[in-house]
Write a protein that holds these residues in place. Sequence first.
Motif, short mmCIF file in Angstrom:
data_model
loop_
_atom_site.label_atom_id
_atom_site.label_comp_id
_atom_site.label_asym_id
_atom_site.label_seq_id
_atom_site.Cartn_x
_atom_site.Cartn_y
_atom_site.Cartn_z
N THR A 97 0.83 -1.20 0.00
CA THR A 97 0.00 0.00 0.00
C THR A 97 0.87 1.25 0.00
N SER B 177 1.00 4.32 -2.84
CA SER B 177 0.81 5.72 -2.49
C SER B 177 2.02 6.56 -2.89
N THR C 149 -2.17 6.84 5.33
CA THR C 149 -1.34 6.18 4.31
C THR C 149 -0.61 7.21 3.45
#
Length: 331
Positions: free
Chosen positions: A23, A27, A51
């Motif tokens: 993840t 990002s 995030t």
Amino acid sequence: MAELPGDLSAALDEALSRADSGTLSRSVQKLMHQYRDGFDPAERMVLGSATDVAAYAAYRMPATYAAVVAALERSAELMPGFSPRTHVDVGAGTGAAVWAAAEVWPSIEETTVLEQAPEAIAFGRRLAERSDSPAVRDARWRRTVIAGPVRKPAADLVTMTYVLGELPPGVRADAVRSLAADSEMVVLVEPGTPAGYERVIEARDLLVELGLSVVAPCPHDRACPIPRGEDWCHFAERLNRTALHRRIKVGTLGFEDEKFSYVAAARGDRSRAAGRVVRRPVQRKGMVSLRLCTEADGLLEATVSKRQGEVYRAARKTDWGDPWPPAQGPN
């Protein structure tokens, strides 16, 4: 080669160990696209989730720290008597400039951090708790949205790094004016791109108009001698990539070069560099070629040959962004 201080590196490693690497990597790729192609003015809150903030810290904090330390060190060289006690960092993100200022000026006792994204403030505070510097560890973090003049306390040092490009054009001048009010030195850092340079030059000219004098990188307060649209003033700082940094950026090299433009301006009289090296020096057998911005002659191409002895040895040690001649070197 720039390195993060040990306490910041350890704090980042611990904070990022909680994030899912897949993840995080996705990002980071999104952020890389935004930094490369520019931010949508309708999406100014680019750090809107935990995030996003973790990705920003992993991707941008080491490079931002390296660039800001370089800009501050070059400014400090020309102001040896400047020992700021108070520092305000505007649009701080996760606080890279706070750590950088404390590294360059251990005299800082009070730090105020202004940032609009609550998640960035929370992340920056967690990092700061691990700092060896009281100025970082005890910093006051305040949520502030930059929509015009910045409400800030008076400070000896005010920094704003990689923020002007995220502001609408009509807001930039009001923000810069407010930074200059009640401050002894203002340091602005932007990406080392033509657009970043243009924003820095606009801010530089405004700071001079407001009565401040350029400390670095320019050796004068006059108009920039670089022909607009043909070239731009920027510098580069090489930094090591950690294993995590290489993984999330899908990079193979153990280093990267952060290119940046900057201006530092301050009140009062001070010494100036006679010239500044504005391109990477070119070394050939028995000679060094330097492109200089000078106070007297504007842009100047200088060639130093081996026959010049000490001057030549100094030129071989001179890097992009350094003053010329060196402060302790030949005249």
